[in-house]
Design a protein around this motif. Structure first.
Motif, PDB file in Angstrom:
ATOM      1  N   SER A  58       0.802  -1.218   0.048  1.00 25.77           N
ATOM      2  CA  SER A  58       0.130  -0.128   0.120  1.00 25.77           C
ATOM      3  C   SER A  58       0.850   1.128  -0.086  1.00 25.77           C
ATOM      4  CB  SER A  58      -0.962   0.144   1.277  1.00 25.77           C
ATOM      5  OG  SER A  58      -1.664   1.334   1.420  1.00 25.77           O
ATOM      6  N   ASN A  60       2.001   5.246   0.274  1.00 22.05           N
ATOM      7  CA  ASN A  60       1.656   6.488   0.638  1.00 22.05           C
ATOM      8  C   ASN A  60       2.242   7.437  -0.537  1.00 22.05           C
ATOM      9  OD1 ASN A  60       1.274   9.055   1.680  1.00 22.05           O
ATOM     10  ND2 ASN A  60       1.917   8.317   3.833  1.00 22.05           N
ATOM     11  N   GLY A 111      -0.708  -3.599   2.864  1.00 20.84           N
ATOM     12  CA  GLY A 111      -2.163  -3.725   2.981  1.00 20.84           C
ATOM     13  C   GLY A 111      -2.413  -4.957   2.962  1.00 20.84           C
ATOM     14  N   ASN A 113      -5.400  -8.016   1.388  1.00 20.40           N
ATOM     15  CA  ASN A 113      -6.007  -8.233   0.161  1.00 20.40           C
ATOM     16  C   ASN A 113      -6.966  -9.580   0.484  1.00 20.40           C
ATOM     17  OD1 ASN A 113      -7.072  -7.660  -2.466  1.00 20.40           O
ATOM     18  ND2 ASN A 113      -6.109  -9.198  -3.277  1.00 20.40           N
TER      19      ASN A 113
END
Ligand code: SF4
Ligand code: SF4
Length: 168
Positions: A58, A60, A111, A113
């Motif tokens: 993920s 930023n 992240g 999933n």
């Protein structure tokens, strides 16, 4: 014992189920997470179910300078970095975490999933564990690993393997 075959439709599940109900203190792990069928024959009472996730990066973008090191590192082309934009393709990601280590800007986090669900239950005394892969999820192996992690070492084990000779 594992019941396996390079071809589907050869009777693996029938054999695995019949073996499992023929021995005492047994458990059946249905590892064909793309199309689990053993529970259809056994109609178990489900006692537990939980979702399974795999790691995906993920990014930023406030920390990212689009240097492209993460994309160059990824052998699966799961990250694309172009000036001013970075894209992650979760369906291509193998969850190795290498891109996170590569990013000197600490712009990449972990992240999650969702890839499917694991169900556990009993048909009389027979314990059964099986996974159901999300429709469209390309990687079955992480979910198969989660099914195998739930193996109870105090019981005799019958594994119904997925068909084929590829990764699963
Ligand atoms: S390595 Fe880090 S800073 Fe460089 S493009 Fe990837 S996420 Fe951005
Ligand atoms: S975790 Fe591994 S496979 Fe996934 S995007 Fe990062 S480097 Fe590629």
């Amino acid at each position: 014992m594992a019941v396996a075959s390079g071809k589907g439709g050869t009777g693996k599940t029938s054999l695995a189920v019949n073996l499992a109900i023929s021995i005492e203190n047994a458990q059946l792990l249905d590892c064909d997470v793309e199309e689990p069928n053993a529970h259809l024959l056994l109609n178990p009472k489900i006692t537990r179910q939980e979702p399974v996730y795999r790691l995906v990066p993920s990014v930023n973008e406030e920390l990212c300078d689009y240097c492209g090191k993460c994309a160059a590192f990824c052998q699966y082309n799961a990250i694309l970095a172009v000036p001013g934009k970075i894209l992650v393709f979760p369906e291509l990601c193998h969850g190795c975490g290498g891109c996170i280590l590569t990013c000197s800007k600490k712009a990449i986090g972990e992240g999650k999933n969702g890839i499917g669900i694991i169900k556990e239950g009993f048909a009389d005394d027979l314990r059964i564990v099986f996974g159901e892969l999300e429709v469209g999820e390309p990687m079955a192996v992480p979910l198969i690993r989660e099914v195998k992690k739930r193996l109870d070492k105090s019981r005799n084990v019958i594994l119904d393997a997925p068909p084929g000779t590829s990764c699963p």
